[in-house]
Design a protein around this motif. Sequence first.
Motif, PDB file in Angstrom:
ATOM      1  N   GLU A 108      -0.681   8.818  -3.997  1.00  0.00           N
ATOM      2  CA  GLU A 108      -2.072   9.437  -3.567  1.00  0.00           C
ATOM      3  C   GLU A 108      -2.244  10.891  -4.463  1.00  0.00           C
ATOM      4  O   GLU A 108      -2.983  11.400  -4.267  1.00  0.00           O
ATOM      5  CB  GLU A 108      -1.932  10.018  -2.205  1.00  0.00           C
ATOM      6  CG  GLU A 108      -1.765   8.863  -0.918  1.00  0.00           C
ATOM      7  CD  GLU A 108      -1.833   9.333   0.189  1.00  0.00           C
ATOM      8  OE1 GLU A 108      -2.257  10.522   0.692  1.00  0.00           O
ATOM      9  OE2 GLU A 108      -0.844   8.453   1.047  1.00  0.00           O
ATOM     10  N   LEU A 166       0.841  -1.245   0.040  1.00  0.00           N
ATOM     11  CA  LEU A 166       0.043   0.008   0.018  1.00  0.00           C
ATOM     12  C   LEU A 166       0.753   1.298  -0.049  1.00  0.00           C
ATOM     13  O   LEU A 166       0.469   2.173  -0.571  1.00  0.00           O
ATOM     14  CB  LEU A 166      -1.050  -0.141   1.149  1.00  0.00           C
ATOM     15  CG  LEU A 166      -2.092   0.859   1.133  1.00  0.00           C
ATOM     16  CD1 LEU A 166      -2.766   0.688  -0.033  1.00  0.00           C
ATOM     17  CD2 LEU A 166      -2.889   0.915   2.231  1.00  0.00           C
ATOM     18  N   MET A 208      -0.910  11.847 -10.402  1.00  0.00           N
ATOM     19  CA  MET A 208      -1.353  10.683 -11.380  1.00  0.00           C
ATOM     20  C   MET A 208      -1.783  11.389 -12.630  1.00  0.00           C
ATOM     21  O   MET A 208      -2.161  10.876 -13.708  1.00  0.00           O
ATOM     22  CB  MET A 208      -2.713  10.010 -10.718  1.00  0.00           C
ATOM     23  CG  MET A 208      -2.282   9.126  -9.622  1.00  0.00           C
ATOM     24  SD  MET A 208      -3.674   8.167  -8.915  1.00  0.00           S
ATOM     25  CE  MET A 208      -3.901   9.308  -7.478  1.00  0.00           C
ATOM     26  N   LEU A 244      -7.502   4.866   2.846  1.00  0.00           N
ATOM     27  CA  LEU A 244      -7.041   3.381   3.215  1.00  0.00           C
ATOM     28  C   LEU A 244      -6.056   3.207   3.731  1.00  0.00           C
ATOM     29  O   LEU A 244      -5.511   2.433   4.484  1.00  0.00           O
ATOM     30  CB  LEU A 244      -6.995   2.810   1.520  1.00  0.00           C
ATOM     31  CG  LEU A 244      -7.081   1.244   1.502  1.00  0.00           C
ATOM     32  CD1 LEU A 244      -8.391   0.745   1.927  1.00  0.00           C
ATOM     33  CD2 LEU A 244      -6.646   0.937  -0.006  1.00  0.00           C
ATOM     34  N   LYS A 245      -4.858   4.143   3.557  1.00  0.00           N
ATOM     35  CA  LYS A 245      -3.589   4.034   4.129  1.00  0.00           C
ATOM     36  C   LYS A 245      -3.470   4.604   5.568  1.00  0.00           C
ATOM     37  O   LYS A 245      -2.829   4.028   6.338  1.00  0.00           O
ATOM     38  CB  LYS A 245      -2.508   5.000   3.354  1.00  0.00           C
ATOM     39  CG  LYS A 245      -2.090   4.626   1.900  1.00  0.00           C
ATOM     40  CD  LYS A 245      -0.933   5.645   1.350  1.00  0.00           C
ATOM     41  CE  LYS A 245      -0.487   4.979   0.057  1.00  0.00           C
ATOM     42  NZ  LYS A 245       0.405   6.104  -0.372  1.00  0.00           N
ATOM     43  N   GLY A 302      -7.064   9.873  -5.081  1.00  0.00           N
ATOM     44  CA  GLY A 302      -6.021   9.954  -4.150  1.00  0.00           C
ATOM     45  C   GLY A 302      -6.494  10.381  -2.752  1.00  0.00           C
ATOM     46  O   GLY A 302      -5.939   9.582  -1.460  1.00  0.00           O
ATOM     47  N   VAL A 359      -7.206   6.721  -1.428  1.00  0.00           N
ATOM     48  CA  VAL A 359      -5.805   6.021  -1.107  1.00  0.00           C
ATOM     49  C   VAL A 359      -5.664   6.371   0.162  1.00  0.00           C
ATOM     50  O   VAL A 359      -5.204   5.722   0.918  1.00  0.00           O
ATOM     51  CB  VAL A 359      -5.041   6.160  -2.310  1.00  0.00           C
ATOM     52  CG1 VAL A 359      -3.780   5.663  -1.801  1.00  0.00           C
ATOM     53  CG2 VAL A 359      -5.421   5.642  -3.892  1.00  0.00           C
ATOM     54  N   SER A 360      -5.478   7.782   0.361  1.00  0.00           N
ATOM     55  CA  SER A 360      -4.984   8.297   1.589  1.00  0.00           C
ATOM     56  C   SER A 360      -5.992   7.807   2.892  1.00  0.00           C
ATOM     57  O   SER A 360      -5.328   7.200   3.838  1.00  0.00           O
ATOM     58  CB  SER A 360      -5.137   9.771   1.811  1.00  0.00           C
ATOM     59  OG  SER A 360      -4.700  10.396   2.831  1.00  0.00           O
TER      60      SER A 360
END
Lengths: 160, 112
Positions: free
Chosen positions: A118, A113, A121, B66-67, B60, B63-64
């Motif tokens: 983040e 992960l 992209m 999730l982290k 993003g 994802v943040s």
Amino acid sequence: MESAKAVKWIRLTIASELEGATLVGQSVHAICVHLGLDETTTFGIELCVVESVTNAIRHGYKLAAGNEVTVNLAVFDTRVEVEVADEGLSMPEANVQALRQGSSVFDFDENDLDSVPEGGMGLQIIHATMDGVDYVTDGKTNRLRMVKNLPEPEALHAAV
Amino acid sequence: MRFENSTTKGLLISKVLDARVDAAVAHDLKAALLTHFQPEPQTVVLNLEAVGFVDSSGLGALVSVLKNRGNGGDLVICGATGAVASMFKLTRMDKVFRVFGTVDDAVQALGK
């Protein structure tokens, strides 16, 4: 050889606020739908415009209000050309290369992960989605130019 | 951002009511979702069936979350179709998140 004259074109100018990226994205979506472009092409153009405008506001202007971003959208028989122009900080050369040649931002290990990005992209999304990309600056105005070829047969002629 | 939250079989189902998840709302999305993992982490099913557009800033933010969800917590996705599903695939985020077709699919697979 096709004519260099655009069948239709439009210019949209927004304030340098992230809400402006939303507004211009919705506008470009509506224009593409009006022109009869298919769903995939419409989404691709809308996405790349939003990514470009967001980059200009976030990185070019550092989120400072009181500036402008202009989107020029020109429709030809077989392609759509989009130019996103700003007068903020120019894109670093490494980012320009990523835009033109692609980057490895999506080559992450999905089981790690920490390796999943983040941010950063947008340029690869534009590179992967558009058929042609270029970036030029004269030291004042930065212009990100994108070309999306239209699939055959496209319904564009029926809409014009 | 607007959400509609409910609990089913030990899962928090959070439906995004806004049609767009982009840079203008990414910060709010992240902040709102992170509250679900405090004080105790849990499994959150993010229902995107009403969302028609996601950009890289929106992804993003997910994802943040999730982290930063904490041990024992999870953030899974359902209801992504069309352009939203394409975005997950284009960015390979469909390999990072557990993605389900519908809320019922997620509840059936993960519910207690």
